[in-house]
Write a protein that holds these residues in place. Structure first.
Motif, PDB file in Angstrom:
ATOM      1  N   TYR A   1      -1.474  22.379  -3.177  1.00 39.03           N
ATOM      2  CA  TYR A   1      -0.140  22.053  -2.674  1.00 39.03           C
ATOM      3  C   TYR A   1       0.711  23.309  -2.786  1.00 39.03           C
ATOM      4  O   TYR A   1       0.361  24.254  -3.502  1.00 39.03           O
TER       5      TYR A   1
ATOM      6  N   HIS B   1      -8.589   3.492   7.408  1.00 32.99           N
ATOM      7  CA  HIS B   1      -7.762   3.473   6.192  1.00 32.99           C
ATOM      8  C   HIS B   1      -6.893   2.214   6.147  1.00 32.99           C
ATOM      9  O   HIS B   1      -6.399   1.745   7.182  1.00 32.99           O
ATOM     10  N   ASP B   2      -6.661   1.728   4.943  1.00 30.38           N
ATOM     11  CA  ASP B   2      -5.793   0.559   4.765  1.00 30.38           C
ATOM     12  C   ASP B   2      -4.435   0.807   5.427  1.00 30.38           C
ATOM     13  O   ASP B   2      -3.863  -0.094   6.056  1.00 30.38           O
ATOM     14  N   THR B   3      -3.923   2.013   5.294  1.00 31.84           N
ATOM     15  CA  THR B   3      -2.605   2.335   5.875  1.00 31.84           C
ATOM     16  C   THR B   3      -2.617   2.082   7.387  1.00 31.84           C
ATOM     17  O   THR B   3      -1.707   1.437   7.927  1.00 31.84           O
TER      18      THR B   3
ATOM     19  N   ALA C   1      -3.713   8.654  -3.466  1.00 29.34           N
ATOM     20  CA  ALA C   1      -4.814   8.920  -2.519  1.00 29.34           C
ATOM     21  C   ALA C   1      -6.120   8.332  -3.033  1.00 29.34           C
ATOM     22  O   ALA C   1      -7.145   8.397  -2.359  1.00 29.34           O
TER      23      ALA C   1
ATOM     24  N   PRO D   1      -0.723   9.157   0.738  1.00 23.38           N
ATOM     25  CA  PRO D   1      -0.224  10.387   1.376  1.00 23.38           C
ATOM     26  C   PRO D   1      -1.063  10.799   2.597  1.00 23.38           C
ATOM     27  O   PRO D   1      -2.284  10.663   2.595  1.00 23.38           O
ATOM     28  N   PHE D   2      -0.385  11.353   3.599  1.00 26.46           N
ATOM     29  CA  PHE D   2      -1.055  11.827   4.824  1.00 26.46           C
ATOM     30  C   PHE D   2      -0.415  13.148   5.253  1.00 26.46           C
ATOM     31  O   PHE D   2       0.778  13.190   5.535  1.00 26.46           O
ATOM     32  N   SER D   3      -1.230  14.199   5.340  1.00 27.78           N
ATOM     33  CA  SER D   3      -0.645  15.492   5.727  1.00 27.78           C
ATOM     34  C   SER D   3      -0.974  15.896   7.165  1.00 27.78           C
ATOM     35  O   SER D   3      -0.543  16.949   7.619  1.00 27.78           O
ATOM     36  N   TRP D   4      -1.757  15.079   7.884  1.00 23.28           N
ATOM     37  CA  TRP D   4      -1.790  15.252   9.343  1.00 23.28           C
ATOM     38  C   TRP D   4      -0.509  14.545   9.806  1.00 23.28           C
ATOM     39  O   TRP D   4      -0.536  13.406  10.222  1.00 23.28           O
TER      40      TRP D   4
ATOM     41  N   GLY E   1      -1.928  11.297  11.419  1.00 22.40           N
ATOM     42  CA  GLY E   1      -3.344  11.210  11.780  1.00 22.40           C
ATOM     43  C   GLY E   1      -4.153  10.627  10.630  1.00 22.40           C
ATOM     44  O   GLY E   1      -4.173  11.188   9.536  1.00 22.40           O
TER      45      GLY E   1
ATOM     46  N   ARG F   1       1.351  20.572   1.825  1.00 23.03           N
ATOM     47  CA  ARG F   1      -0.088  20.638   1.602  1.00 23.03           C
ATOM     48  C   ARG F   1      -0.648  21.943   2.110  1.00 23.03           C
ATOM     49  O   ARG F   1      -0.305  22.407   3.214  1.00 23.03           O
TER      50      ARG F   1
ATOM     51  N   ASN G   1       0.820  -1.201   0.000  1.00 28.03           N
ATOM     52  CA  ASN G   1       0.000   0.000   0.000  1.00 28.03           C
ATOM     53  C   ASN G   1       0.861   1.261   0.000  1.00 28.03           C
ATOM     54  O   ASN G   1       1.936   1.287   0.592  1.00 28.03           O
TER      55      ASN G   1
ATOM     56  N   THR H   1      -7.819   9.725   9.321  1.00 26.03           N
ATOM     57  CA  THR H   1      -9.254   9.927   9.541  1.00 26.03           C
ATOM     58  C   THR H   1      -9.968   8.613   9.230  1.00 26.03           C
ATOM     59  O   THR H   1      -9.798   8.058   8.146  1.00 26.03           O
TER      60      THR H   1
HETATM   61  C1  LIG Z   1      -1.928  15.304  -0.020  1.00 30.73           C
HETATM   62  C2  LIG Z   1      -2.904  14.438   0.706  1.00 30.73           C
HETATM   63  C3  LIG Z   1      -2.880  14.400   2.072  1.00 30.73           C
HETATM   64  C4  LIG Z   1      -3.755  13.572   2.774  1.00 30.73           C
HETATM   65  N1  LIG Z   1      -3.693  13.541   4.111  1.00 30.73           N
HETATM   66  C5  LIG Z   1      -4.502  12.719   4.807  1.00 30.73           C
HETATM   67  C6  LIG Z   1      -4.399  12.653   6.215  1.00 30.73           C
HETATM   68  O1  LIG Z   1      -3.576  13.318   6.840  1.00 30.73           O
HETATM   69  N2  LIG Z   1      -5.235  11.807   6.863  1.00 30.73           N
HETATM   70  C7  LIG Z   1      -6.150  11.030   6.206  1.00 30.73           C
HETATM   71  O2  LIG Z   1      -6.869  10.269   6.844  1.00 30.73           O
HETATM   72  N3  LIG Z   1      -6.237  11.062   4.863  1.00 30.73           N
HETATM   73  C8  LIG Z   1      -5.436  11.872   4.150  1.00 30.73           C
HETATM   74  N4  LIG Z   1      -5.507  11.911   2.793  1.00 30.73           N
HETATM   75  C9  LIG Z   1      -6.404  10.982   2.107  1.00 30.73           C
HETATM   76  C10 LIG Z   1      -5.757   9.593   1.971  1.00 30.73           C
HETATM   77  O3  LIG Z   1      -4.515   9.656   1.306  1.00 30.73           O
HETATM   78  C11 LIG Z   1      -6.699   8.702   1.145  1.00 30.73           C
HETATM   79  O4  LIG Z   1      -7.917   8.555   1.832  1.00 30.73           O
HETATM   80  C12 LIG Z   1      -6.108   7.355   0.817  1.00 30.73           C
HETATM   81  O5  LIG Z   1      -7.002   6.660  -0.017  1.00 30.73           O
HETATM   82  C13 LIG Z   1      -5.829   6.504   2.036  1.00 30.73           C
HETATM   83  O6  LIG Z   1      -5.267   5.321   1.563  1.00 30.73           O
HETATM   84  P1  LIG Z   1      -5.395   3.932   2.261  1.00 30.73           P
HETATM   85  O7  LIG Z   1      -6.870   3.654   2.526  1.00 30.73           O
HETATM   86  O8  LIG Z   1      -4.815   2.992   1.244  1.00 30.73           O
HETATM   87  O9  LIG Z   1      -4.619   4.012   3.505  1.00 30.73           O
HETATM   88  C14 LIG Z   1      -4.690  12.761   2.064  1.00 30.73           C
HETATM   89  C15 LIG Z   1      -4.739  12.834   0.668  1.00 30.73           C
HETATM   90  C16 LIG Z   1      -3.867  13.674  -0.006  1.00 30.73           C
HETATM   91  C17 LIG Z   1      -3.923  13.749  -1.499  1.00 30.73           C
END
Ligand SMILES: Cc1cc2nc3c(=O)[nH]c(=O)nc-3n(C[C@H](O)[C@H](O)[C@H](O)COP(=O)(O)O)c2cc1C
Length: 277
Positions: A247, A124-126, A153, A98-101, A115, A241, A95, A117
């Motif tokens: 961005y 989330h899968d992550t 994402a 991206p995560f910006s929290w 973080g 972000r 997998n 959500t």
């Molecule tokens: C730049 C960027 C930052 C993101 N930051 C977050 C974040 O901080 N927390 C979050 O829950 N999702 C965030 N997302 C959304 C996740 O990347 C998105 O839901 C993704 O599908 C999660 O993947 P996963 O389900 O494979 O883990 C972000 C998306 C983008 C494009």
């Protein structure tokens, strides 16, 4: 490939990205600032304070609702670094997302926080992968591969890896199993150290899963290291972000020394006495 740029979300009415911008160091915004000087003492400061004419709005997150609170927080707490996280599911799906929290919160022990959500029906899968395997890598994103990273994402089904369509390359990690992103010049190999589940007042459902990672290895591409052994931002060209789907990259940089009371204390006291008069 039949994908059009509009189906990838490109906004074609905007001017092209400035690839030529070179980060330079400038003076700080108000280099003549001295102890006790107020904003109202400079033209720029006065212009800034003039905005107060419009008054203030106080938002109460509980009344505002989670969507508006989210939009406010991500537009106000900027720029945020982005953790480009590589993890592996228990069933072996690789997998990438991206995560910006995200930020570093300690260097001793070296610790980062992310973080996630939670969705109404699942997390989330992550987060799922990290909680199950305790391992992940965080890769920092540079301008040259932001489109690749943004793609990941996409809400792929849990058994579908984002890696192939991202166009990015797996590079072996040395401590954890999840790979690094080879195109990233700065990557962290991490082990889950703490998990904190957050729930809104009066609810037992975890709406956010906060993961702390202990940094076990730091990979830096040699060409972005300077003579002091730290990263040169002008070569690194990181992406951060902003709110909504925006961005940003680095503009220019300026330096301000951190002051020590032993050096400046007597001048500060003298200035304070002068202000009191
Ligand atoms: C730049 C960027 C930052 C993101 N930051 C977050 C974040 O901080 N927390 C979050 O829950 N999702 C965030 N997302 C959304 C996740 O990347 C998105 O839901 C993704 O599908 C999660 O993947 P996963 O389900 O494979 O883990 C972000 C998306 C983008 C494009």
């Amino acid at each position: 490939m039949s994908t059009t740029s509009s189906s990838r979300g490109a906004e074609e009415d905007l001017p092209p990205f400035d690839r030529e911008h070179v980060l330079k160091h400038t003076q700080s915004p108000n280099p003549s600032w001295t102890y006790g000087q107020k904003l109202s003492e400079t033209d720029k400061g006065k212009a800034w304070l003039a905005g107060e004419k419009e008054g203030w709005t106080v938002f109460d997150p509980e009344k505002e609702g989670s969507r508006q609170t989210y939009l406010l927080l991500i537009s106000g707490v900027i720029p945020r670094p982005i953790a480009f996280v590589s993890s592996i599911s228990e069933t072996g799906v690789y997998n990438l997302a991206p995560f910006s929290w995200f930020n570093t919160v300690s260097s001793n022990p070296p610790t980062i926080v992310i973080g996630c959500t939670n969705l109404p029906t699942r997390i989330h899968d992550t987060a799922l992968n990290i909680i199950a395997t305790k391992q992940f890598t965080v890769n920092l994103i540079s301008e040259t591969f932001i489109e690749n990273a943004n793609f990941t994402a996409v809400d792929t089904p849990i058994d579908h890896s984002e890696w192939p369509a991202s166009g990015l390359t797996m590079a072996d990690s040395v401590y954890v199993k999840p790979p690094r992103v080879r195109e990233s010049v700065f990557s962290l190999e991490c082990e889950l150290s703490h998990q904190v589940d957050l729930s809104p007042a009066g609810s037992s459902r975890a709406t956010s899963t906060v993961l702390f990672g202990l940094v076990k290895r730091i990979h830096v591409r040699n060409d972005v290291l300077n003579e002091k052994g730290v990263v040169n931002p002008a070569l690194y060209r990181p992406v951060a972000r902003l709110g909504d789907i925006s961005y940003t990259t680095l503009g220019d940089a300026f330096r301000l020394p951190r002051l020590a009371w032993a050096d400046v204390g007597s001048d500060v006291v003298e200035a304070e006495e002068a202000i009191r008069i």
